[in-house]
Design an enzyme around this catalytic site. Structure first.
Site, PDB file in Angstrom:
ATOM      1  N   THR A  98      19.775  39.845   0.986  1.00  0.00           N
ATOM      2  CA  THR A  98      20.111  38.472   0.602  1.00  0.00           C
ATOM      3  C   THR A  98      18.800  37.719   0.506  1.00  0.00           C
ATOM      4  OG1 THR A  98      22.298  38.519   1.630  1.00  0.00           O
ATOM      5  CG2 THR A  98      21.301  36.354   1.278  1.00  0.00           C
ATOM      6  N   LYS A 173      25.860  35.252  -4.217  1.00  0.00           N
ATOM      7  CA  LYS A 173      25.835  35.350  -2.756  1.00  0.00           C
ATOM      8  C   LYS A 173      25.621  33.974  -2.124  1.00  0.00           C
ATOM      9  CE  LYS A 173      25.739  37.090   1.380  1.00  0.00           C
ATOM     10  NZ  LYS A 173      24.841  38.154   1.867  1.00  0.00           N
ATOM     11  N   LYS A 241      18.793  31.328   7.571  1.00  0.00           N
ATOM     12  CA  LYS A 241      17.904  31.843   6.524  1.00  0.00           C
ATOM     13  C   LYS A 241      18.607  31.769   5.167  1.00  0.00           C
ATOM     14  CE  LYS A 241      17.816  35.959   5.212  1.00  0.00           C
ATOM     15  NZ  LYS A 241      18.310  36.797   4.069  1.00  0.00           N
TER      16      LYS A 241
END
Length: 290
Positions: A98, A173, A241
């Site tokens: 990711t 995502k 994050k």
């Protein structure tokens, strides 16, 4: 059977590489920064491990990466001894990290110079999804390249979709994380409210989970949230994050994400409570704090 390399033996990469070996039947070589993990994987799955990403990628038809962030990804791909220095022309680099859409496009350009194809393919489903081989994979790239890669990706996935050009997988995502953040905060507030009102949370969820309020988070996390246990999934540090990536992209594309920005701050509060490694459902701990 294809020759495959997998870079990154974390909680996701370790089982994903295992599925490529066992379910996919591929010849798999792995690399991990901590060599002991790569050695353990090779012993468990009767595979191979290599001393560098480049060595793992040498001669591979498909190279997978699943590491921590943009900088980690650059290190194992275009850095010294990165996979692109070992990959053959015509091979496909598939990134399951990711990361940002920006780094995906950067790696696509670097791969193209080497005659290598690239797909950004972040995953959703967490550690359990990786271990059970039922991840959702969101891909960005050329349709013909995706067609070659999909049968290999299928070894660890339940759902694989091509979202658009390179970067579209990462953008998808980001939407996934936006939606999760809002749902978890809503669930946390609902459980907190119910407890304050003196209701039986199990009874409440048994009823409302069958209606419009139902969600994966409710079905899979309400029990552990209700008893204050937060070690069952994706860590707060990693969610922050991801949300940083989301909010950075939103600043670029001018998207308005007030709830996401607020929930990101709430996760910061959880970190301040020492909950860095708690799972994302720990938003409830913040509300229940006396």
């Amino acid at each position: 059977m294809a020759k495959v390399a997998f870079i990154g033996m974390g909680v996701m990469g370790y089982p994903m590489a295992g599925h490529l070996k066992v379910k996919g039947g591929h010849d798999v070589t792995v690399y991990n920064r901590t060599v002991a993990k790569a050695e353990a994987w090779a012993k468990q799955f009767d595979g191979k491990f290599a001393p560098t990403p480049a060595a793992a990628a040498e001669g591979a038809d498909f190279v997978f990466t699943c590491v921590g962030n943009d900088d980690d990804l650059r290190s194992v791909t275009i850095g010294k001894d990165g996979v692109l220095s070992g990959m053959k022309a015509g091979a496909i680099l598939i990134d399951n990290t990711t990361a940002s859409a920006e780094v995906a496009r950067e790696l696509h350009a670097a791969a193209k110079e080497k005659g290598v194809d690239f797909i950004d393919a972040p995953v959703s489903g967490g550690q359990a999804g990786a271990e059970n081989g039922v991840l959702t994979v969101m891909c960005g790239g050329d349709e013909a390249v995706f067609g070659k890669a999909r049968p290999v990706i299928d070894a660890y996935a339940r759902m694989v979709g091509l979202m658009g050009a390179v970067g579209a997988g990462q953008l998808t995502k980001m939407i996934n994380q936006i939606c999760i953040a809002g749902v978890v905060q809503g669930l946390a507030e609902g459980i907190h409210f119910g407890k304050q009102a003196g209701l039986d949370i199990e009874k409440v969820v048994e009823v409302i989970s069958k209606g419009a309020a139902g969600s994966w988070q409710m079905e899979n996390r309400h029990k552990t949230m209700n008893i204050g246990k937060y070690d069952f999934g994706f860590a707060v540090d990693w969610m922050r994050k991801d949300l940083d990536i989301v909010l950075s992209e939103a600043r670029r594309n001018k998207a308005k994400l007030p709830l996401t920005a607020l929930v990101d701050q709430f996760y910061g509060d959880v970190q301040a409570m020492g909950g860095n490694r708690w799972d994302t459902s720990s938003l409830l701990a913040r509300l229940d704090k006396k």
